[in-house]
Design a protein around this motif. Structure first.
Motif, PDB file in Angstrom:
ATOM      1  N   LEU A   1       2.027  47.597  11.486  1.00  0.00           N
ATOM      2  CA  LEU A   1       3.188  48.294  12.029  1.00  0.00           C
ATOM      3  C   LEU A   1       3.109  49.767  11.647  1.00  0.00           C
ATOM      4  CD1 LEU A   1       6.139  45.831  11.293  1.00  0.00           C
ATOM      5  CD2 LEU A   1       4.808  46.075  13.393  1.00  0.00           C
TER       6      LEU A   1
ATOM      7  N   ARG B   1      16.725  56.126  12.605  1.00  0.00           N
ATOM      8  CA  ARG B   1      15.434  56.802  12.724  1.00  0.00           C
ATOM      9  C   ARG B   1      15.480  58.197  12.102  1.00  0.00           C
ATOM     10  NH1 ARG B   1      11.511  54.778  16.071  1.00  0.00           N
ATOM     11  NH2 ARG B   1      12.046  52.794  17.073  1.00  0.00           N
TER      12      ARG B   1
ATOM     13  N   ASP C   1       8.284  51.966  11.596  1.00  0.00           N
ATOM     14  CA  ASP C   1       8.766  50.586  11.666  1.00  0.00           C
ATOM     15  C   ASP C   1       8.805  49.931  10.284  1.00  0.00           C
ATOM     16  OD1 ASP C   1       9.232  50.655  14.364  1.00  0.00           O
ATOM     17  OD2 ASP C   1       7.275  49.856  14.917  1.00  0.00           O
TER      18      ASP C   1
END
Length: 258
Positions: free
Chosen positions: A97, A133, A101
């Protein structure tokens, strides 16, 4: 009242006591070292405090604004929700990932959106996702990883993987951060940078940090107090000056290293 109180903590594996009647007190916003020879029980103690193992005897007590919470027997995810987070001696990133993530997964428990909003991808879901984020980017910038958001974790250099593990632990918004040999495998420059970073983390986040580390220059440089384990028992505790001059500690562990 101390932030975390460890009373007579013991873990038996068959007839072997890996940790035996350990007593440790952690105050708010302090940096504590945990040292000792290989096999002394340091990582086992971390595993007890974070729910990987359940104690055979003793108690782990967390003070939550004056309300004492017994952690014995709790699942690791519940203990993490209460504010205890950790890194591991062996890196445990999701290697396939991205950096982004890896950190977002750690923030999952902090996402206030319900199941329906997430499944249907309602506008509120996207607003919350963008806020998370942005928070990830802020954390990554502290560790000089902001340009690696789309890089797979397995493609990061070793030192950056270590940093990412710490970012992921911080993303859970902990009260206590347990770092298990964060300098393992690092070169001298990386270790020096990590030393500065640990100080910065404590200052900026107001955390209690507990550090297992074999690099004694790092331990003596950053830690305010140190506990020494041998054969699963605490044989000494105190400030760095006291520890490095303790005859029993020198005999058991330090030797001529300091």
């Amino acid at each position: 009242m101390p932030l975390l109180t460890i009373n007579d903590l013991t873990k038996n594996f068959g007839g072997l006591a890996a940790v035996s009647h350990v007593n440790i007190v952690l105050e708010e916003n302090e940096l504590v070292g945990l040292i000792g020879p290989n096999g002394a029980g340091k990582t086992t103690l971390f595993n007890l405090l974070t729910g990987v193992y359940e104690p055979s005897e003793g108690d782990v007590l967390l003070d939550l604004d004056g309300n004492e919470q017994r952690l014995n027997g709790m699942k690791p995810y519940k203990i993490a929700d209460l504010g205890l987070s950790r890194t591991f001696q062996n890196i445990r990133l999701f290697k396939d990932l991205t950096v982004m993530d890896n950190v977002l997964i750690a923030m999952n428990s902090k996402n206030p959106e319900g199941f329906l909003s997430s499944v249907l991808r309602l506008p509120k879901f996207y607003r919350t996702e963008e806020k998370l984020r942005q928070r990830v980017r802020e954390l990554l910038s502290i560790f000089n990883l902001e340009d690696k958001v789309d890089t797979l974790a397995k493609n990061l250099p070793y030192g950056q993987q270590r940093r990412l593990e710490i970012v992921r632990a911080l993303a859970t918004d902990p009260k206590i951060l347990f770092l298990d040999e964060p300098a393992a495998g690092m070169n001298p420059q990386e270790t020096a940078d990590l030393t500065k970073l640990i100080r910065q983390i404590q200052k900026d986040f107001g955390l209690t940090i507990v550090l297992i580390e074999h690099d004694m220059s790092l331990v003596m440089d950053v830690c305010e107090r140190i506990y020494v384990l041998e054969y699963g028992q605490v044989i000494a505790d105190g400030d760095p000056e006291k520890i490095k001059n303790d005859p029993r500690v020198i005999e058991a562990y330090l030797g001529g290293e300091i």
